[in-house]
Design an enzyme around this catalytic site. Structure first.
Site, PDB file in Angstrom:
ATOM      1  N   LYS A   1       0.839  -1.198   0.000  1.00  0.00           N
ATOM      2  CA  LYS A   1       0.000   0.000   0.000  1.00  0.00           C
ATOM      3  C   LYS A   1       0.876   1.251   0.000  1.00  0.00           C
ATOM      4  O   LYS A   1       1.893   1.307   0.691  1.00  0.00           O
ATOM      5  CB  LYS A   1      -0.926  -0.012   1.222  1.00  0.00           C
ATOM      6  CG  LYS A   1      -1.911   1.163   1.280  1.00  0.00           C
ATOM      7  CD  LYS A   1      -2.800   1.054   2.515  1.00  0.00           C
ATOM      8  CE  LYS A   1      -3.760   2.228   2.619  1.00  0.00           C
ATOM      9  NZ  LYS A   1      -4.640   2.137   3.813  1.00  0.00           N
TER      10      LYS A   1
ATOM     11  N   SER B   1      -9.516   2.516   3.230  1.00  0.00           N
ATOM     12  CA  SER B   1      -8.632   3.256   2.346  1.00  0.00           C
ATOM     13  C   SER B   1      -7.700   2.361   1.537  1.00  0.00           C
ATOM     14  O   SER B   1      -7.009   2.824   0.635  1.00  0.00           O
ATOM     15  CB  SER B   1      -7.789   4.228   3.168  1.00  0.00           C
ATOM     16  OG  SER B   1      -6.951   3.533   4.095  1.00  0.00           O
TER      17      SER B   1
ATOM     18  N   SER C   1      -9.926  -0.076   7.353  1.00  0.00           N
ATOM     19  CA  SER C   1      -9.293   0.094   6.048  1.00  0.00           C
ATOM     20  C   SER C   1      -8.708  -1.178   5.457  1.00  0.00           C
ATOM     21  O   SER C   1      -8.379  -1.210   4.281  1.00  0.00           O
ATOM     22  CB  SER C   1      -8.186   1.155   6.125  1.00  0.00           C
ATOM     23  OG  SER C   1      -8.734   2.442   6.204  1.00  0.00           O
TER      24      SER C   1
END
Length: 492
Positions: free
Chosen positions: A80, A155, A179
């Protein structure tokens, strides 16, 4: 090629070690999959093809010399874009960081490299990890591989979409309000949120470079994979004390008890009374219970006696306000995003549900934070954690929904979500089932348990005892054999 790109990471590692396939061949398969599909998904925002190829060649040469780097020797993975990667752009989807090249890896990245993993690239995300969709001002929005008109969640939406679509076998994300768990549910993959402070967050944004470390509670590093064995392997590699984060305790990994499912005591709930879930999610949760009952497994409806969701979400919001106020940069990009979030959650959606997720009530803490207020909030959090520890003691795991909604169509940030004809405030629809366990610090695993009539994935949250992730993962694996419903998206 398709077989390689949907082979679990631990199996790829074994195949490479056994010389059934080379690290270069595995990387080539993933790069071809990325070339074919990423342009429509936008899951990977930065690809490091040249360095990955060089590293894959080195991995094969090392094997030829009898050298094994570690458990993920030669396996390509993605990270990420919130984690710093030495020499590789790290933006967190935030315009001021568009050209930021870190000098050092985040601790979790360095631990994967030490295990032999090859970093292919970075996965797209919500700006500064601040939304339940994965949009930002730097890269195109991330689309859900099950239906491009739908969000993969946030996210860590790029992480979940990449793993679901076979662009990566393993990805690291982070979770402060769901997330990891919400995108895993939306994309039909497996996800893990560990115990609070189990894994070092050193080298993780949203504290942008140069700012003090403010987010010291509730945020965790997690993993995405297409198998529970991969989650267990990834977690075991990245967990543990770190001298860059002295507050991460040197707690050893637990040893699973090895109980059979028939000897477990499982708690279950299909929805919070205050936040009903979509009818198809509730039906899937009830089907899970029925399958377990038919397998002679003890499973009982349960909610802790003092589980006050309104108080829990209010306490979560207050603590989030305190730990974010100094972590978030003050500039026009971030202020605009924050004001939009506060306004829409205060004004959109059913009025009774808005009372649960109205961020405008946090304005006193945001505008006039006090050290006393912060310590009072931490004290309340301690009481809640201890209370839930005691409540969970008789149970092995607790099964709950992941969110009130399945994946929804792309929409303006923080706007209300329609669930069975009722408008839910954005944060309530997406976070009411995840935030309580960020606040309490308890670990949770997501497994896929079915699909909607329109083919969207449905996941289930399995909550365990703090510091007992290996036990939780072992139980989740046994449950997955009975109720799991993992599928690859079509056309990938």
């Amino acid at each position: 090629m398709a077989n390689l790109t949907f082979t679990p990471a631990h199996q790829l590692a074994q195949m490479i070690r056994d010389r059934q396939v080379s690290a270069v061949e595995v990387l080539d398969a993933y790069l071809a999959q990325i070339a074919q599909h990423n342009s429509k998904l936008n899951a990977i925002c930065t690809l490091d093809e040249e360095n990955a190829r060089n590293r894959a060649k080195q991995a094969d040469e090392a094997l030829g010399n009898g050298e094994i780097w570690g458990a993920l020797h030669g396996v390509p993975v993605t990270i990420k874009d919130i984690f710093e990667t030495a020499g590789l752009r790290t933006t967190a989807g935030y315009i001021p960081l568009k050209d930021y090249i870190p000098q050092h890896d985040a601790t979790v990245v360095s631990r994967l490299r030490l295990a032999g993993a090859i970093i292919m690239g970075k996965t797209n995300m919500a700006e500064l990890a601040g939304d339940y969709q994965s949009t930002n001002s730097l890269f195109p929005r991330v689309n859900n591989p099950w239906n491009l008109d739908y969000t993969p969640g946030g996210s860590s939406g790029g992480s979940a979409a990449a793993v679901a679509a076979g662009l990566s076998p393993l990805d690291l994300g982070n979770d402060i309000a769901g997330s990891v768990r919400q995108p895993a549910h939306f994309c039909g993959v497996y996800g893990l949120k560990p115990t609070d402070r189990r894994i070092s967050t050193a080298g993780q944004i949203p504290e942008v470079p140069g700012m003090p470390v403010c987010i010291r509670q509730m945020i965790t590093v997690g993993c995405f994979a297409r198998s529970l064995e991969d989650l267990r392997l990834c977690f075991s590699l990245i967990a543990g004390a770190d001298d860059r984060r002295p507050d991460v305790p040197p707690v050893p990994l637990d040893i699973p008890t090895g109980k059979s499912l028939q000897n477990l005591k499982i708690a279950w709930i299909d929805q919070w009374i205050e936040v009903p879930v979509a009818a198809e999610i509730r039906a899937a949760m009830q089907a899970v219970r029925q399958k377990l009952v038919q397998s002679n497994i003890q499973i009982d409806p349960w909610l802790p006696q003092d589980f006050d969701l309104s108080h829990i979400l209010n306490l979560y919001g207050r603590l989030a306000a305190y730990i974010n106020i100094y972590a978030q940069p003050v500039d026009r990009y971030n202020v605009r995003r924050s004001l939009t979030q506060i306004f829409r959650t205060a004004t959109q959606g059913d009025q009774s549900l808005r009372k649960l997720g109205d961020f405008s009530r946090l304005l006193p803490e945001l505008l006039n934070p006090s050290l006393k207020g912060y310590f009072e909030t931490l004290t309340e959090r301690d009481h809640l954690t201890a209370q839930l520890d005691r409540a969970l003691e008789p149970w092995d795991v607790w099964l709950t929904p992941v969110a009130a909604t399945v994946a929804f169509t792309h929409c303006p940030a923080w706007s209300a979500i329609d669930i069975d004809g009722k408008a839910y405030p954005h944060a309530v629809a997406n976070g009411a089932y995840t935030m309580p366990f960020n606040l309490s610090g308890h670990p949770a695993v997501i497994i896929p348990i079915g699909q909607t009539q329109t083919g969207l994935p449905i996941g289930m949250q399995i909550v365990g005892k703090r510091w007992r992730e290996m036990e939780l993962l072992a139980i989740a694996q046994e449950l997955d054999k009975v109720v799991g419903d993992f599928r690859n998206p079509l056309d990938y």
